[in-house]
Design an enzyme around this catalytic site. Sequence first.
Site, short mmCIF file in Angstrom:
data_model
loop_
_atom_site.label_atom_id
_atom_site.label_comp_id
_atom_site.label_asym_id
_atom_site.label_seq_id
_atom_site.Cartn_x
_atom_site.Cartn_y
_atom_site.Cartn_z
N GLN A 1 -9.25 13.02 -0.53
CA GLN A 1 -8.47 13.93 -1.36
C GLN A 1 -8.96 15.35 -1.17
O GLN A 1 -10.09 15.59 -0.76
CB GLN A 1 -8.60 13.54 -2.83
CG GLN A 1 -8.18 12.11 -3.09
CD GLN A 1 -8.06 11.83 -4.57
OE1 GLN A 1 -7.36 12.54 -5.30
NE2 GLN A 1 -8.75 10.82 -5.04
N ASN B 1 -13.39 9.01 -2.37
CA ASN B 1 -13.94 7.91 -3.17
C ASN B 1 -13.70 6.64 -2.40
O ASN B 1 -12.56 6.35 -2.03
CB ASN B 1 -13.22 7.79 -4.52
CG ASN B 1 -13.57 8.91 -5.45
OD1 ASN B 1 -14.66 9.48 -5.36
ND2 ASN B 1 -12.67 9.24 -6.33
N SER C 1 -8.59 3.44 -5.89
CA SER C 1 -7.54 2.48 -6.21
C SER C 1 -6.97 1.82 -4.96
O SER C 1 -6.21 0.88 -5.04
CB SER C 1 -6.42 3.19 -6.97
OG SER C 1 -6.01 4.35 -6.26
N HIS D 1 -8.57 7.12 3.37
CA HIS D 1 -8.00 8.41 2.94
C HIS D 1 -8.99 9.17 2.07
O HIS D 1 -9.94 8.59 1.55
CB HIS D 1 -6.70 8.18 2.14
CG HIS D 1 -6.93 7.64 0.75
ND1 HIS D 1 -7.31 6.33 0.51
CD2 HIS D 1 -6.84 8.23 -0.47
CE1 HIS D 1 -7.43 6.15 -0.81
NE2 HIS D 1 -7.18 7.29 -1.42
N HIS E 1 -4.53 0.36 7.94
CA HIS E 1 -4.98 0.10 6.56
C HIS E 1 -6.40 -0.46 6.50
O HIS E 1 -7.10 -0.29 5.50
CB HIS E 1 -3.99 -0.90 5.94
CG HIS E 1 -4.24 -1.20 4.50
ND1 HIS E 1 -3.78 -0.39 3.49
CD2 HIS E 1 -4.88 -2.23 3.90
CE1 HIS E 1 -4.13 -0.92 2.32
NE2 HIS E 1 -4.81 -2.02 2.53
N CYS F 1 0.84 -1.21 0.00
CA CYS F 1 0.00 0.00 0.00
C CYS F 1 0.87 1.25 0.00
O CYS F 1 1.72 1.42 0.87
CB CYS F 1 -0.92 -0.02 1.23
SG CYS F 1 -1.77 1.55 1.51
N HIS G 1 -7.02 1.91 1.75
CA HIS G 1 -6.51 2.63 2.93
C HIS G 1 -7.40 3.84 3.21
O HIS G 1 -7.77 4.56 2.29
CB HIS G 1 -5.07 3.08 2.69
CG HIS G 1 -4.36 3.46 3.94
ND1 HIS G 1 -3.42 2.66 4.54
CD2 HIS G 1 -4.50 4.54 4.74
CE1 HIS G 1 -3.00 3.24 5.65
NE2 HIS G 1 -3.65 4.40 5.80
N CYS H 1 0.27 3.37 3.46
CA CYS H 1 0.60 2.88 4.79
C CYS H 1 1.88 3.57 5.31
O CYS H 1 2.75 3.95 4.53
CB CYS H 1 0.79 1.36 4.78
SG CYS H 1 -0.75 0.44 4.98
#
Length: 348
Positions: free
Chosen positions: A169, A154, A162, A167, A114, A50, A165, A53
Amino acid sequence: MEKKWQYPHRRWNPLRQSWVLVSPHRTQRPWQGEVGQKSTPSAVPYDEQCYLCPGNQRAGGASNPAYEGIFSFVNDYAALLPEPPAATEAPLSPLLQGEVARGLCKVLCYHPDHSLTLARMTREEIRPVVDAWTREYLELGGIDWIEYVQIFENRGAMMGASNPHPHGQIWSTGFVPDEPAAETVAQREHLASTGHCLLCDYVAAEQAAAERIVFQNEHFMAVVPWWAVWPFEVMLVSRRHLGAMPELNDAERDGLADALNRLATRFDNLFETSFPYTMGFHQSPTDGSEHPEWHFHAHFYPPLLRSATVRKFMVGFEMLGMPQRDITPEDAAQRLRDCSETHFWPRD
Ligand SMILES: [Zn+2]
Ligand SMILES: [Zn+2]
Ligand SMILES: [Zn+2]
């Protein structure tokens, strides 16, 4: 209670100034479409493959620090650049307009683990994420050429994410993008014509109707909007009038963390899957103008329709005519109200 609106009709979205077609009678039709892959939650707290990570190397060559809380960095493959080359092409026709687009794209990791998601994090773990979003809005929005800060997430391969993990944006731009620009126009017009805030009026209308609210806490309302397009689309709206995250007080930030966690948990429980979605916050542009019309909110746009594997597609009439939905927003809200706020897949 007899169900209302059980016939084809269209509903007005006053925030976007557009229509959505609702066709409740179609929910009876047989389904012979795609049956996708059921997603299982990621179980490993650390994945050496990842790129998000702690301690791992990213594809761009940089290494992540061994972070223990929040971690943000400028996107290695950003869609926008702060200093793009100047445009040299002159338009050949007034119909062939273009201009240089400036922006700054960042990635924000919510947690080093993760395997977590907003649904499986605790409210206490989400609160620092709210604080980090607020800091990023202030910092990026404070840059003089940045006019809008779009914070979003997303979630799930179905939405093109993709990496599982936890997260999100942050794309900040030298212009106000189309969606918030349209909402600015609508909110400004409503304020000018009525003297009231559009979303303050909307929150009051939904409280009076009491048909589409999924839940409320002291500071936020989760509602399947009257005009929802996606089957289980939800808006989180602050109950107090405010334009952007920095105006949230301490208790309201806790309230936002609570609402995000409860909504994400209900979503996951609906089809017992890690529920895919695009979510994001809409707030005042940072274009140097006053925005008394702006009312802070988040949109959740999940693609799932009737199971963990059957999604809604926006095709045909929806691409060429207008958006359309089958299940009514009232039924969707009821389904989400029936879901537990205890996650189906508890943490150890
Ligand atoms: Zn990871
Ligand atoms: Zn308001
Ligand atoms: Zn919005």
